[in-house]
Motif scaffolding. Structure first.
Motif, PDB file in Angstrom:
ATOM      1  N   LEU A 172      39.632  41.080  40.975  1.00 37.13           N
ATOM      2  CA  LEU A 172      39.117  40.239  42.054  1.00 37.13           C
ATOM      3  C   LEU A 172      39.105  38.769  41.643  1.00 37.13           C
ATOM      4  CD1 LEU A 172      36.112  42.167  43.622  1.00 37.13           C
ATOM      5  CD2 LEU A 172      38.299  41.599  44.658  1.00 37.13           C
ATOM      6  N   ILE A 173      38.644  38.500  40.418  1.00 33.67           N
ATOM      7  CA  ILE A 173      38.618  37.100  39.979  1.00 33.67           C
ATOM      8  C   ILE A 173      40.043  36.573  39.894  1.00 33.67           C
ATOM      9  CG2 ILE A 173      37.905  35.521  38.176  1.00 33.67           C
ATOM     10  CD1 ILE A 173      35.725  37.401  37.488  1.00 33.67           C
ATOM     11  N   ALA A 174      40.937  37.389  39.329  1.00 35.21           N
ATOM     12  CA  ALA A 174      42.324  36.954  39.195  1.00 35.21           C
ATOM     13  C   ALA A 174      42.937  36.679  40.561  1.00 35.21           C
ATOM     14  CB  ALA A 174      43.126  38.019  38.458  1.00 35.21           C
ATOM     15  N   LEU A 175      42.498  37.461  41.564  1.00 36.12           N
ATOM     16  CA  LEU A 175      43.007  37.270  42.919  1.00 36.12           C
ATOM     17  C   LEU A 175      42.662  35.869  43.427  1.00 36.12           C
ATOM     18  CD1 LEU A 175      44.435  39.336  44.605  1.00 36.12           C
ATOM     19  CD2 LEU A 175      42.293  39.823  45.758  1.00 36.12           C
ATOM     20  N   GLY A 176      41.433  35.435  43.158  1.00 33.14           N
ATOM     21  CA  GLY A 176      41.038  34.086  43.547  1.00 33.14           C
ATOM     22  C   GLY A 176      41.929  33.037  42.905  1.00 33.14           C
ATOM     23  N   PHE A 177      42.200  33.220  41.601  1.00 34.80           N
ATOM     24  CA  PHE A 177      43.095  32.306  40.878  1.00 34.80           C
ATOM     25  C   PHE A 177      44.466  32.273  41.547  1.00 34.80           C
ATOM     26  CE2 PHE A 177      40.457  32.824  37.020  1.00 34.80           C
ATOM     27  CZ  PHE A 177      40.557  31.573  36.476  1.00 34.80           C
TER      28      PHE A 177
ATOM     29  N   ALA B  31      31.572  49.306  45.019  1.00 34.13           N
ATOM     30  CA  ALA B  31      32.323  48.140  44.559  1.00 34.13           C
ATOM     31  C   ALA B  31      33.815  48.364  44.707  1.00 34.13           C
ATOM     32  CB  ALA B  31      31.980  47.847  43.092  1.00 34.13           C
ATOM     33  N   VAL B  32      34.272  49.555  44.269  1.00 34.15           N
ATOM     34  CA  VAL B  32      35.703  49.833  44.340  1.00 34.15           C
ATOM     35  C   VAL B  32      36.165  49.855  45.793  1.00 34.15           C
ATOM     36  CG1 VAL B  32      37.479  51.535  43.831  1.00 34.15           C
ATOM     37  CG2 VAL B  32      35.709  51.064  42.154  1.00 34.15           C
ATOM     38  N   ILE B  33      35.375  50.534  46.652  1.00 34.01           N
ATOM     39  CA  ILE B  33      35.750  50.596  48.073  1.00 34.01           C
ATOM     40  C   ILE B  33      35.765  49.194  48.673  1.00 34.01           C
ATOM     41  CG2 ILE B  33      35.042  51.445  50.341  1.00 34.01           C
ATOM     42  CD1 ILE B  33      33.844  53.876  48.853  1.00 34.01           C
ATOM     43  N   GLY B  34      34.712  48.414  48.348  1.00 37.02           N
ATOM     44  CA  GLY B  34      34.634  47.047  48.863  1.00 37.02           C
ATOM     45  C   GLY B  34      35.827  46.222  48.435  1.00 37.02           C
TER      46      GLY B  34
ATOM     47  N   LEU C  57      38.621  44.488  50.730  1.00 36.20           N
ATOM     48  CA  LEU C  57      38.847  43.044  50.652  1.00 36.20           C
ATOM     49  C   LEU C  57      40.326  42.737  50.466  1.00 36.20           C
ATOM     50  CD1 LEU C  57      37.197  40.351  50.468  1.00 36.20           C
ATOM     51  CD2 LEU C  57      37.554  40.515  48.020  1.00 36.20           C
ATOM     52  N   VAL C  58      40.961  43.490  49.571  1.00 38.36           N
ATOM     53  CA  VAL C  58      42.376  43.240  49.293  1.00 38.36           C
ATOM     54  C   VAL C  58      43.224  43.534  50.525  1.00 38.36           C
ATOM     55  CG1 VAL C  58      44.357  44.024  47.961  1.00 38.36           C
ATOM     56  CG2 VAL C  58      42.186  43.603  46.824  1.00 38.36           C
ATOM     57  N   ILE C  59      42.903  44.656  51.213  1.00 36.39           N
ATOM     58  CA  ILE C  59      43.671  44.990  52.423  1.00 36.39           C
ATOM     59  C   ILE C  59      43.485  43.889  53.468  1.00 36.39           C
ATOM     60  CG2 ILE C  59      43.833  46.594  54.356  1.00 36.39           C
ATOM     61  CD1 ILE C  59      43.176  48.832  52.376  1.00 36.39           C
ATOM     62  N   GLY C  60      42.221  43.465  53.645  1.00 36.40           N
ATOM     63  CA  GLY C  60      41.944  42.404  54.600  1.00 36.40           C
ATOM     64  C   GLY C  60      42.717  41.139  54.258  1.00 36.40           C
ATOM     65  N   LEU C  61      42.730  40.817  52.988  1.00 35.51           N
ATOM     66  CA  LEU C  61      43.406  39.597  52.546  1.00 35.51           C
ATOM     67  C   LEU C  61      44.903  39.683  52.813  1.00 35.51           C
ATOM     68  CD1 LEU C  61      42.683  36.990  51.080  1.00 35.51           C
ATOM     69  CD2 LEU C  61      43.387  38.087  48.969  1.00 35.51           C
TER      70      LEU C  61
ATOM     71  N   ALA D 246      34.812  35.186  45.513  1.00 40.05           N
ATOM     72  CA  ALA D 246      33.823  34.954  44.463  1.00 40.05           C
ATOM     73  C   ALA D 246      32.495  35.589  44.830  1.00 40.05           C
ATOM     74  CB  ALA D 246      33.654  33.461  44.221  1.00 40.05           C
ATOM     75  N   LEU D 247      32.120  35.472  46.109  1.00 39.34           N
ATOM     76  CA  LEU D 247      30.830  36.035  46.529  1.00 39.34           C
ATOM     77  C   LEU D 247      30.839  37.557  46.375  1.00 39.34           C
ATOM     78  CD1 LEU D 247      28.038  35.760  47.776  1.00 39.34           C
ATOM     79  CD2 LEU D 247      29.098  35.876  50.015  1.00 39.34           C
ATOM     80  N   VAL D 248      31.932  38.191  46.832  1.00 41.50           N
ATOM     81  CA  VAL D 248      32.019  39.648  46.704  1.00 41.50           C
ATOM     82  C   VAL D 248      31.950  40.047  45.235  1.00 41.50           C
ATOM     83  CG1 VAL D 248      33.477  41.656  47.086  1.00 41.50           C
ATOM     84  CG2 VAL D 248      33.330  39.880  48.826  1.00 41.50           C
ATOM     85  N   THR D 249      32.742  39.350  44.401  1.00 43.90           N
ATOM     86  CA  THR D 249      32.710  39.650  42.976  1.00 43.90           C
ATOM     87  C   THR D 249      31.306  39.459  42.419  1.00 43.90           C
ATOM     88  OG1 THR D 249      34.822  38.495  42.993  1.00 43.90           O
ATOM     89  CG2 THR D 249      34.054  39.318  40.889  1.00 43.90           C
ATOM     90  N   GLY D 250      30.658  38.380  42.861  1.00 41.69           N
ATOM     91  CA  GLY D 250      29.321  38.083  42.356  1.00 41.69           C
ATOM     92  C   GLY D 250      28.333  39.182  42.707  1.00 41.69           C
ATOM     93  N   ILE D 251      28.405  39.677  43.941  1.00 43.38           N
ATOM     94  CA  ILE D 251      27.481  40.748  44.350  1.00 43.38           C
ATOM     95  C   ILE D 251      27.730  41.991  43.496  1.00 43.38           C
ATOM     96  CG2 ILE D 251      26.900  42.328  46.213  1.00 43.38           C
ATOM     97  CD1 ILE D 251      27.505  40.062  48.166  1.00 43.38           C
ATOM     98  N   VAL D 252      29.027  42.343  43.368  1.00 47.76           N
ATOM     99  CA  VAL D 252      29.367  43.571  42.657  1.00 47.76           C
ATOM    100  C   VAL D 252      28.976  43.481  41.185  1.00 47.76           C
ATOM    101  CG1 VAL D 252      31.281  44.970  41.888  1.00 47.76           C
ATOM    102  CG2 VAL D 252      31.215  44.164  44.232  1.00 47.76           C
TER     103      VAL D 252
END
Lengths: 358, 319
Positions: free
Chosen positions: B38-43, B168-171, B175-179, B224-230
């Protein structure tokens, strides 16, 4: 007016290529050297030595090492702190294994170890470029710090896991350890840094420096005109890591007095990188300007609220510090991406033609 | 011989002897791998659209999580806090674009990289100033994330899957599909990709670089927010989370700086392999703590053979 160059004629190519083509530059440098060698030591307090003078010199030296690699040879490195650590631990081992060894010899030798490690981690640079290389140097950063923690031989099986600088004597005076005075340490650092700076200036002005610059600007083109990239990149890694290693040895032996592995963490690497970039990549002077800024800023920020009569807790000051340093980095990058050294060059150009605009 | 045995045979014997434990280790690795991805995705998102290597992504995770917890501590309901945090992240994106990036357009990559380190320091300083440096509890239950654990008994053993990890995994998958849908099916998404492919051409057909950059930084903020929550649900919220940001870097190297697939595959690979290495090789042979560098060394080795990463664009150099 003071900086007027009219009347200074050059009749040979050699004179034009001299270190100080403008006489005022030489005078200015002489003035700074007198300040550094005579005036500061006479006036400075213990606090000034420990919080300003010695740190500026050590950081400037480390940034100079990084600048050779990043600014001149164009290889971005984020592992500077780890190479400083190699220098520091090597110096510690040398001093404890050979207690009779002269400390200056030990410090200069410890750079050799760091250069060796630097070349090893520099090998991938032949295939990996740009940001990929920057992340690859992080491998050095994390792996070496882990080694400092896990390899007990490095810190002589101390229970604390940290290295303590022993008392070291040279020609009858204490130069390192708890008994040494700041003035002697300052002179020792100053002498080493001065010599290193002269070597660096001349190295970057000569054939080697031009080879590095060609590699930086476009490595394939450099290869086509006959530059051996392997040699050029690896010498850059070796020279850079040597200087950084010496800076690391000075950092621990002449300033901190003790070190634990965490001291050489990635935040130190970034601090050195800031100094090199804010000072100006590809310049020697810039390292000093950047080091002065980065070292003096927290000191000023710590004393400022006190002198203004505002009471702020030290934790708040610490946080404000980080914030302001971050903001300043962005600010300096925006006003002059080429660093303070370029700013000085612009001021100098203006001064030469002053009071005329063109 | 003894050493070779310990390296090549003993770890696999351990794995075969306790397959349930192996599955547990792999699951743990998978979950941390999802976070790295997830973090790498943001990068990757920011790098693709603007060639900026955004070092601040990791700290944005912490900042988003802190803001969320901070809002909730002020007595605001959990879901409203999430919405408010999103507003803050949008403000941050606009601010960064306006104050930092716009004056630096066209500068060399390293200058923009340094600027994001400046942003990182600024966010660390201001975050600690506003929210304090101590570790905080993520508002897991308030957000409706289940906290129990599923129990399985494969091979007569025990396998515990914590429900928040499953969430977390489902979320993350959602997120990735949505993106991907956003990037491929919407006007804005196409504009983002166009700017990444060829910024000059994109500008000439009327795509606004400013809007795209704000958008991209905002999406990075959402990630980042999703990662932060998880991650906060697992380890609490504090600036110690910063270290996971460094973990995303070898993921990027391994997967390639431009590739979304690379970020996901690289993240999962590194997450699982570093756990396996730590448990079966690191702790018995090297005294543990290998997680700090294993990912980097692995990525370095891969890069020696593929300098652009596993999924990165082939680097073509011309003179």
């Amino acid at each position: 007016m003071l900086y007027r160059t009219s009347g200074q004629f050059k009749t040979t190519y050699k004179a034009d290529q001299a270190l100080f083509p403008v006489r005022q530059d030489a005078i200015l440098l002489g003035f700074i050297l007198i300040l550094a060698w005579a005036v500061f030591p006479l006036m400075a307090s213990e606090f000034t030595f420990q919080a300003l003078l010695i740190p500026v010199l050590v950081y400037a030296l480390a940034a100079m090492g990084l600048n050779i690699l990043t600014g001149y040879a164009g290889q971005l490195s984020l592992g500077t702190a780890a190479f400083m650590g190699v220098g520091a631990y090597a110096c510690y081992k040398l001093i404890t294994i050979f207690p009779g060894m002269n400390i200056v010899v030990a410090i200069l030798l410890s750079g050799v170890f760091s250069a060796g490690v630097g070349v090893l981690f520099g090998l991938p640079s032949l295939r990996i470029k740009g940001f990929y290389l920057a992340i690859a140097t992080l491998a050095a950063q994390f792996f070496l710090v882990w080694t400092f923690e896990e390899w007990a031989w490095l810190y002589n099986y101390n229970a604390s896991g940290a290295i303590q600088v022993p008392n070291v004597e040279m020609f009858g005076t204490m130069v390192a350890g708890p008994l040494a005075t700041s003035t002697t340490q300052y002179y020792l650092v100053l002498a080493i840094v001065t010599v290193m700076t002269i070597v660096c200036i001349n190295l970057t002005r000569g054939t080697q420096g031009r080879t590095w610059k060609a590699t930086r600007d476009m490595d394939i083109a450099a290869e086509l005109i006959g530059i051996n990239l392997l040699k050029s990149k690896l010498t850059a890694f070796a020279v850079s890591s040597y200087i950084v290693g010496v800076a690391g040895a000075l950092f621990v032996f002449m300033w901190r007095g003790a070190a634990e592995p965490n001291l050489f963490s990635i935040s130190l690497s970034f601090r050195i990188l800031f100094i090199a970039i804010i000072g100006g990549l590809g310049s020697i002077l810039g390292n000093y300007l950047g080091a002065i800024l980065i070292v003096a800023l927290p000191v000023v920020l710590n004393t400022l609220p006190h002198t203004l009569g505002i009471e702020i807790s030290s934790a708040t000051v610490e946080h404000l510090n980080i914030m302001i340093v971050g903001a300043l980095i962005v600010f300096f990058l925006i006003i002059e991406p080429h660093g303070l050294a370029r700013l000085w060059a612009l001021i100098r150009e203006k001064l030469i033609i002053w009071p005329f605009p063109h | 011989m003894e050493l070779l045995y310990k390296i090549f045979i003993a770890p696999f014997q351990d794995m075969a002897a306790a397959p349930d434990f192996l599955m547990q280790v792999l699951w743990e690795g998978l979950v941390s791998g999802v976070l790295y991805a997830l973090i790498a995705l943001g990068f990757v998102l920011i790098f693709r659209s603007s060639r900026i290597f955004n070092f601040a992504q990791g700290i944005m995770v912490v900042f988003a999580a802190l803001t969320l917890v901070g809002f909730h501590a002020m007595g605001i309901p959990a879901y409203v806090s999430v919405a408010l945090t999103l507003v803050v992240m949008f403000g941050l994106a606009v601010g960064i674009e306006r104050v930092v990036l716009r004056p630096l357009v066209g500068q060399p990559d390293i200058i923009l990289f340094m600027a994001t380190i400046g942003i990182t320091l600024f966010l660390i300083g201001s975050g600690e100033l506003i929210f304090g440096g101590e570790n905080k509890r993520m508002i897991t239950e308030e957000l409706g994330i289940p906290t129990g654990a599923f129990e399985f008994n494969p091979f007569d053993g025990l396998l515990l899957l914590e429900q928040k990890d499953v969430t977390a995994v489902i979320g993350a998958v959602a997120l990735v599909i949505g993106l991907l849908l956003f990037l491929n099916k919407t006007r804005m998404g196409r504009a983002i990709r166009a700017l990444g492919d060829d910024s000059q051409a994109a500008l000439s057909v009327g795509i606004s670089q400013r809007t795209v950059w704000v958008m991209v930084w905002f999406i990075a903020g959402v990630i980042a927010l999703v990662t932060g929550i998880v991650w906060g649900a697992r380890a609490g919220v504090s600036f110690a989370l910063e270290v996971i940001a460094y973990k995303a870097l070898p993921v990027l190297m391994l997967g390639g700086l431009e590739s979304i697939t690379g970020a996901i595959v690289g993240g999962l690979m590194i997450g699982m392999m570093e756990k396996l290495f730590e448990i079966y090789w690191g702790q018995p042979l090297l005294g543990g703590g290998t997680e700090s560098w294993f990912a980097f060394v692995l990525a370095l080795l891969v890069l020696l053979f593929r300098p652009q990463g596993l999924f990165g664009e082939k680097i073509i150099e011309r003179v």
